[in-house]
Write a protein that holds these residues in place. Structure first.
Motif, PDB file in Angstrom:
ATOM      1  N   ALA A  44     130.944  20.861  12.142  1.00 18.62           N
ATOM      2  CA  ALA A  44     131.660  20.820  10.855  1.00 18.62           C
ATOM      3  C   ALA A  44     132.969  20.057  11.004  1.00 18.62           C
ATOM      4  N   VAL A  45     133.162  19.081  10.123  1.00 16.11           N
ATOM      5  CA  VAL A  45     134.439  18.352  10.043  1.00 16.11           C
ATOM      6  C   VAL A  45     134.734  18.221   8.545  1.00 16.11           C
ATOM      7  N   PRO A  46     135.322  19.257   7.935  1.00 15.86           N
ATOM      8  CA  PRO A  46     135.474  19.237   6.466  1.00 15.86           C
ATOM      9  C   PRO A  46     136.393  18.119   5.977  1.00 15.86           C
ATOM     10  N   ILE A  47     135.942  17.434   4.960  1.00 15.46           N
ATOM     11  CA  ILE A  47     136.671  16.280   4.420  1.00 15.46           C
ATOM     12  C   ILE A  47     137.878  16.741   3.601  1.00 15.46           C
ATOM     13  N   SER A  48     138.808  15.820   3.361  1.00 16.40           N
ATOM     14  CA  SER A  48     139.972  16.195   2.563  1.00 16.40           C
ATOM     15  C   SER A  48     140.478  15.025   1.724  1.00 16.40           C
ATOM     16  N   VAL A  49     141.712  15.150   1.262  1.00 11.79           N
ATOM     17  CA  VAL A  49     142.286  14.145   0.363  1.00 11.79           C
ATOM     18  C   VAL A  49     143.538  13.537   0.989  1.00 11.79           C
ATOM     19  N   ASP A  50     143.997  12.444   0.394  1.00 16.20           N
ATOM     20  CA  ASP A  50     145.220  11.793   0.856  1.00 16.20           C
ATOM     21  C   ASP A  50     146.400  12.622   0.333  1.00 16.20           C
ATOM     22  N   ALA A  51     146.670  13.736   1.025  1.00 15.74           N
ATOM     23  CA  ALA A  51     147.591  14.748   0.504  1.00 15.74           C
ATOM     24  C   ALA A  51     148.995  14.184   0.279  1.00 15.74           C
ATOM     25  N   ARG A  52     149.532  13.487   1.282  1.00 12.18           N
ATOM     26  CA  ARG A  52     150.899  12.976   1.161  1.00 12.18           C
ATOM     27  C   ARG A  52     150.998  11.947   0.027  1.00 12.18           C
ATOM     28  N   GLY A  53     150.028  11.040   0.003  1.00 17.82           N
ATOM     29  CA  GLY A  53     150.033   9.990  -1.021  1.00 17.82           C
ATOM     30  C   GLY A  53     149.981  10.583  -2.420  1.00 17.82           C
ATOM     31  N   LEU A  54     149.130  11.591  -2.598  1.00 18.06           N
ATOM     32  CA  LEU A  54     148.983  12.198  -3.926  1.00 18.06           C
ATOM     33  C   LEU A  54     150.210  13.007  -4.307  1.00 18.06           C
ATOM     34  N   ALA A  55     150.746  13.740  -3.322  1.00 17.41           N
ATOM     35  CA  ALA A  55     151.933  14.561  -3.606  1.00 17.41           C
ATOM     36  C   ALA A  55     153.087  13.646  -4.020  1.00 17.41           C
ATOM     37  N   ALA A  97     139.474  11.957   9.179  1.00 13.34           N
ATOM     38  CA  ALA A  97     138.912  10.723   9.745  1.00 13.34           C
ATOM     39  C   ALA A  97     139.171  10.672  11.248  1.00 13.34           C
ATOM     40  N   ALA A  98     140.381  11.054  11.652  1.00  9.91           N
ATOM     41  CA  ALA A  98     140.707  11.023  13.085  1.00  9.91           C
ATOM     42  C   ALA A  98     139.808  11.991  13.851  1.00  9.91           C
ATOM     43  N   ARG A  99     139.578  13.160  13.273  1.00  8.22           N
ATOM     44  CA  ARG A  99     138.712  14.151  13.953  1.00  8.22           C
ATOM     45  C   ARG A  99     137.276  13.658  14.032  1.00  8.22           C
ATOM     46  N   PHE A 100     136.812  13.049  12.946  1.00  9.65           N
ATOM     47  CA  PHE A 100     135.430  12.553  12.966  1.00  9.65           C
ATOM     48  C   PHE A 100     135.288  11.497  14.062  1.00  9.65           C
ATOM     49  N   LEU A 101     136.246  10.561  14.091  1.00  9.75           N
ATOM     50  CA  LEU A 101     136.141   9.457  15.057  1.00  9.75           C
ATOM     51  C   LEU A 101     136.315   9.971  16.494  1.00  9.75           C
ATOM     52  N   ALA A 102     137.160  10.978  16.679  1.00 10.53           N
ATOM     53  CA  ALA A 102     137.329  11.551  18.030  1.00 10.53           C
ATOM     54  C   ALA A 102     136.034  12.230  18.471  1.00 10.53           C
ATOM     55  N   ASN A 103     135.364  12.880  17.550  1.00 11.99           N
ATOM     56  CA  ASN A 103     134.059  13.488  17.875  1.00 11.99           C
ATOM     57  C   ASN A 103     133.050  12.406  18.227  1.00 11.99           C
ATOM     58  N   LEU A 104     133.118  11.321  17.486  1.00 18.37           N
ATOM     59  CA  LEU A 104     132.147  10.240  17.692  1.00 18.37           C
ATOM     60  C   LEU A 104     132.343   9.559  19.040  1.00 18.37           C
TER      61      LEU A 104
END
Ligand code: ADP
Ligand code: G6P
Length: 471
Positions: free
Chosen positions: A238-249, A460-467
């Motif tokens: 599991a690598v749950p996706i998210s949003v561009d939190a800083r950009g949106l805030a 994205a960083a977690r997904f790529l590190a897993n990959l």
């Protein structure tokens, strides 16, 4: 522009932009719909990668590659027939319902499967054409489940990951697919498979073991070569996706967005409570259940326009698929009935908007809404829920959230509901309306903290590190 070699290659059914052709022959590129594009659009710029995908329009040959926000876009063409058989058919009328708890029945056609294979092969060929030796290839979603194995066959030098943006079904439902084993084989071409929830990853591993006879251990599946020698393991996590939190805030904090939010409230007659729903018009989103709960609250006199009003933004989606056309006419019929019965002059009970909006307008809507209704019957994640909380830098507002979303697993302090339980849904809405402000702010603070810390860049960083095997 000839294809060049990239160290990072994204393959997704859609490019981040859709081609829109006007009657005068001019062409415009517009942001594509859906959560996948929202997420990847925020992580790709600056990474010098290529993105292989469809332009959203049928055609007999591919458009030339072009650059968009620093990313090399490599269009893949779909003929009219492929749009109907691969995209509307197999992807959205076979897989989508099976992967979403069969909320509507799935349709099976062998010709659709053939088109799915053909189009997946075309995507795989395009990926192989742009991937540099040893590149990272990141394949997305249910439309492209055969691509990992097809790419591996031709390019054993690259590392391949696949991310599932939607749920992965329990084995009992997945088993209905006549092509189930071929799909598992397709996915097992990857080195790493990412899912939204632990339960989705487990469903996949279980399907590989029970339906395909692969050896599994914890979160890994062992794959044998043609001679039956076990030689590779594939991890599913599991690598749950998210949003561009800083950009949106930051966007939500701009004077323009704040002013627009105030303007929206004013144009609605400054209601005491503004309820908001924002979804693709999809039967998985629970829009009918939401409207039913709201209608009953109106019948019972517990909410009343103009003090309370409900804005439902419903972006058109997959309109040539029967279940979607039917949903649209049902939703529009219900909105019409509710408005006929409960609107007062100048103050409709439901404002129904069937449009797409720019990011700024979405942020303003989120900021204007007192209660956000996120009530899917099944949803891989639901980015709207996360977008709403990050936009509430003022700690205002309240989130009603279905327990059948991936987001629920991170945001369980929200006003949680089971959308099938209309009585319970009504209570959750009333609770969100009536809870004292100070208490609501505490809830919002903790929801925001979670999303601000687990944003799309981290995903994205977690997904790529897993990959790459670093995790
Ligand atoms: P899905 O991917 O199933 O459509 P998500 O909630 O995960 O659902 O993602 C939807 C994305 O589309 C969000 O980023 C949301 O802000 C955006 N969106 C939804 N409706 C609209 C609209 N009417 N105009 C612009 N963006 C929209
Ligand atoms: C969801 C899916 C995406 C899809 C999006 C929009 O987010 O996970 O793969 O792109 O919906 O749907 P559409 O059919 O218009 O691409």
């Amino acid at each position: 522009m000839p294809d060049t070699a990239f160290d990072l290659v994204i393959a997704a059914n859609r490019l981040p932009v859709d081609r829109v052709s006007h009657p005068d022959g001019s062409v415009e590129w517009r942001r594509s719909p859906g959560g996948l594009v929202t997420a990847m659009e925020s992580v790709m710029p600056g990474r010098e990668g290529a993105w292989v995908g469809w332009t959203g329009q049928p055609g007999d040959s591919a458009d030339a590659p072009f650059e968009h926000d620093g990313v090399y876009l490599r269009p893949v063409h779909l003929t009219d027939e492929e749009v109907s058989e691969y995209y509307e058919g197999f992807s959205n009328d076979t897989l989508w319902p099976i992967y979403h708890d069969v909320i509507v029945p799935a349709t099976f056609h062998r010709t659709w499967w053939t088109a799915y294979e053909t189009v997946n092969r075309r995507f795989a060929d395009a990926v192989c054409g742009v991937a540099a030796p040893g590149a990272l290839v990141w394949v997305h979603d249910y439309q492209l489940q055969l691509v990992p194995a097809m790419v591996r066959e031709r390019r054993p030098d690259v590392r391949i990951g696949w991310f599932d943006h939607i749920p992965f079904p329990p084995v009992e439902l997945f088993a209905q697919l006549p092509w189930r084993k071929r799909i598992i084989e397709g996915l097992l071409g990857a080195d790493f498979l990412g899912f939204q929830r632990v339960a989705d990853a487990r469903n996949f591993v279980r399907a590989a073991r029970q339906l395909g006879g692969w050896t599994t251990r914890g979160d890994t599946v062992t794959v044998a070569d043609a001679e039956g020698v076990e030689h590779r393991t594939v991890r599913a996590a599991a690598v749950p996706i998210s949003v561009d939190a800083r950009g949106l805030a930051e966007l939500a904090e701009t004077p323009e967005v704040k002013a627009r939010a105030a303007e929206i409230r004013e144009s609605l007659g400054n209601p005491t409570t503004l309820l908001l729903g924002v979804d693709r018009l999809d039967y998985t989103k629970g829009i009918r259940h939401r409207l039913k709960a709201y209608e009953e609250l109106l019948v019972e006199g517990r909410v009343k326009p103009p003090e309370v009003t409900f804005v439902q933004v419903a972006t058109p989606s997959r309109e040539r698929v029967n279940a979607y056309a039917q949903l649209r006419s049902e939703v529009e019929g219900t909105v019409g009935r509710i408005n006929g019965e409960y609107s007062v002059l100048g103050a409709p009970a439901v404002h129904y908007l069937h449009h797409s909006y720019p990011r700024e307008e979405m942020a303003a809507l989120f900021l204007a809404a007192d209660v956000m209704l996120v009530t899917p019957l099944r949803d891989g994640m639901n980015l709207v829920a996360k977008e709403y909380v990050v936009c509430r830098t003022d700690l205002g507002g309240a989130l009603v959230l279905s327990e059948f979303t991936g987001a629920y697993h991170e945001l369980h302090q929200a006003f949680v509901c089971n959308p099938h339980d209309i009585e319970g849904l009504k209570q959750a809405i009333m609770h969100a309306i009536e809870m004292p402000e100070a208490q609501k702010r505490r809830v919002m603070r903790s929801l925001r903290r979670r999303v601000m810390e687990h944003d799309v860049q981290r995903w994205a960083a977690r997904f790529l590190a897993n990959l790459t095997g670093e995790l």
